[in-house]
Write an enzyme that holds these catalytic residues in place. Structure first.
Site, PDB file in Angstrom:
ATOM      1  N   ILE A  83       0.843  -1.197   0.000  1.00 23.34           N
ATOM      2  CA  ILE A  83       0.000   0.000   0.000  1.00 23.34           C
ATOM      3  C   ILE A  83       0.880   1.249   0.000  1.00 23.34           C
ATOM      4  CG2 ILE A  83      -0.174   0.013   2.543  1.00 23.34           C
ATOM      5  CD1 ILE A  83      -3.067   1.039   2.215  1.00 23.34           C
ATOM      6  N   CYS A  84       0.327   2.331  -0.515  1.00 25.33           N
ATOM      7  CA  CYS A  84       0.927   3.676  -0.421  1.00 25.33           C
ATOM      8  C   CYS A  84       2.225   3.758  -1.236  1.00 25.33           C
ATOM      9  CB  CYS A  84       1.121   4.034   1.050  1.00 25.33           C
ATOM     10  SG  CYS A  84       1.436   5.797   1.352  1.00 25.33           S
ATOM     11  N   ALA A  85       3.349   4.030  -0.589  1.00 21.22           N
ATOM     12  CA  ALA A  85       4.617   4.167  -1.304  1.00 21.22           C
ATOM     13  C   ALA A  85       5.207   2.827  -1.710  1.00 21.22           C
ATOM     14  CB  ALA A  85       5.626   4.924  -0.438  1.00 21.22           C
TER      15      ALA A  85
END
Length: 427
Positions: free
Chosen positions: A344-346
């Site tokens: 998730i995310c970065a």
């Protein structure tokens, strides 16, 4: 330290992203022409505290520039929060008696709320906060279990976790708002309303513009309470024997909201979650300075077999993951044997993409990092499942991400049962 007051137009997404019911509104805003000092906030935690509620609140307030002290009501800094998550506080509540705070906000969880209520030092602080007409708040069980018995909700409208509404009723006018603001008091219902709650606290401490500025990068939902959806391509069944064993690595710089929501929700689903530090010690300092304690070092988990490996984000944490040969080898092996993995995310952009773990797959990532993905055709989706790969966008999509994992492992009925229990989806 002065906070920058210029808010980029692109960040002003509007507080329509979350519904806040407000009465007797007290303005904590300051002139946009003046420097905004860091507001001092106390977040007490205890054994049994609901970790999502504590960590989301701390994280979001620190994003706004607040000076947040995480204080343990126990005799030691380390607390055993709910679902086997260990959090290390900054101080003891007993050492905070002389402090002056712009906000004191209580997470919920049981028996966490009871342990907060039974702390005489915390009770004195909150009663003084009320007498001094300063802001105080609580979420989940704590409005009914702590604030109510302390007598600081008299004549006010407040909300709490549904099963505690009868207990709240004699102490306040109990309402079913997801977030309720009445004068100097802010209350909310549960884990699934905590991000809205935290952003509302930012607005009370600073101003609406600051709340908008903070909420934008969180990638919050605009339809709170409605059923979540996922984008699934090339569906396959995720299989396991008996109980799914899941590896969640953490590192210095890991986004604490994302890590805690994933761990908490998967453990609620009764999965066997192993939290492994890629650092040289179990305790890590997450991106917003929350101190979390892993179960094991990654070295001790590297020889084990997992049904799923899932990476939280956070810029520093993702970089640490990408630099960990052991973790990258585990991920590559997971892909080779066609077992599920996700990020998730970065982390999709900084870990999976550079190591070839997105080859031939559709994925998403944090909006500012989607340009690093070789295939950007599905990046606008909040959660993307492509066969054995699952990816998502950021803190505000973490619950959907974790629930999508539950759905793949245990079915949608189980996932929606958890979503409703957390108040993420209307019960």
């Amino acid at each position: 330290m002065a906070l920058r007051l210029v808010v980029p137009h692109s960040a002003l997404l509007g507080l329509s992203q979350f519904k806040v019911t407000s009465l007797k509104k007290r303005c904590f805003s300051i002139s946009a022409t003046m420097a905004s000092p860091a507001r001092k906030v106390l977040v007490p935690i205890a054994n049994g505290t609901e970790p999502m509620e504590a960590v989301i609140t701390i994280d979001v307030l620190r994003r706004a520039g607040a000076d947040v002290t995480v204080a343990s009501v126990e005799k030691q800094l380390s607390v055993d929060a709910g679902h086997g998550i260990k959090i290390v506080a900054d101080a003891l509540v007993s050492d905070c008696g002389d402090g002056v705070f712009d906000l004191i906000t209580l997470p919920g969880g049981m028996p966490g709320a009871t342990n907060l209520r039974d702390c005489a030092a915390l009770e004195s602080l909150v009663k003084k906060q009320a007498a001094d007409e300063r802001l105080y708040a609580a979420v989940c069980a704590s409005p009914a279990v702590a604030l109510g018995p302390w007598g600081v909700l008299k004549g006010l409208k407040a909300t709490c976790y549904p099963s505690f509404m009868e207990q709240l009723a004699p102490c306040a006018t109990a309402v079913e708002s997801r977030v309720q603001v009445d004068g100097r008091v802010v209350t909310s219902r549960g884990p699934g309303t905590t991000m809205e709650f935290a952003v509302a606290l930012v607005e009370q401490l600073y101003r609406k513009e600051k709340a908008n500025e903070v909420s934008g990068p969180l990638v919050m939902r605009s339809n709170h309470g409605e059923e979540y959806t996922i984008r699934e391509l090339n569906p396959v069944e995720w299989t396991f024997n008996n109980c799914p064993k899941i590896l969640v690595p953490i590192a210095n710089g890991t986004e604490e909201m994302e890590a805690v929501m994933i761990i908490d929700i998967l453990r609620r689903a009764k999965a066997n979650v192993v939290v492994a530090s890629v650092e040289n010690e179990l305790e890590i300092l997450a991106s917003r300075k929350v101190k979390l304690v892993a179960d094991v070092l990654l070295d001790d988990a590297a020889n084990l077999s997992f049904d799923l490996i899932v990476l939280p984000g956070g810029l520093g944490g993702a970089q640490a993951f990408a630099n960990s040969e052991k973790l990258v080898d585990l991920l590559k092996k997971q892909r080779e044997i066609n077992k599920p993995y996700g990020a998730i995310c970065a982390s999709p952009a900084l870990v999976l993409e550079p190591h070839g773990l997105l080859k031939g797959k559709k994925a998403t990532a944090f909006p500012a990092m989607c340009n690093k993905l070789s295939d950007q055709s599905e990046v606008e989706n909040r959660v993307v499942v492509d066969g054995t790969l699952i990816t998502s966008r950021g803190p505000g999509t973490s619950m959907e991400f974790a629930l999508a994992i539950v759905e793949k492992l245990f079915g949608r009925v189980k996932a929606l049962e958890l979503a409703k229990a957390m108040l993420f989806v209307y019960p």
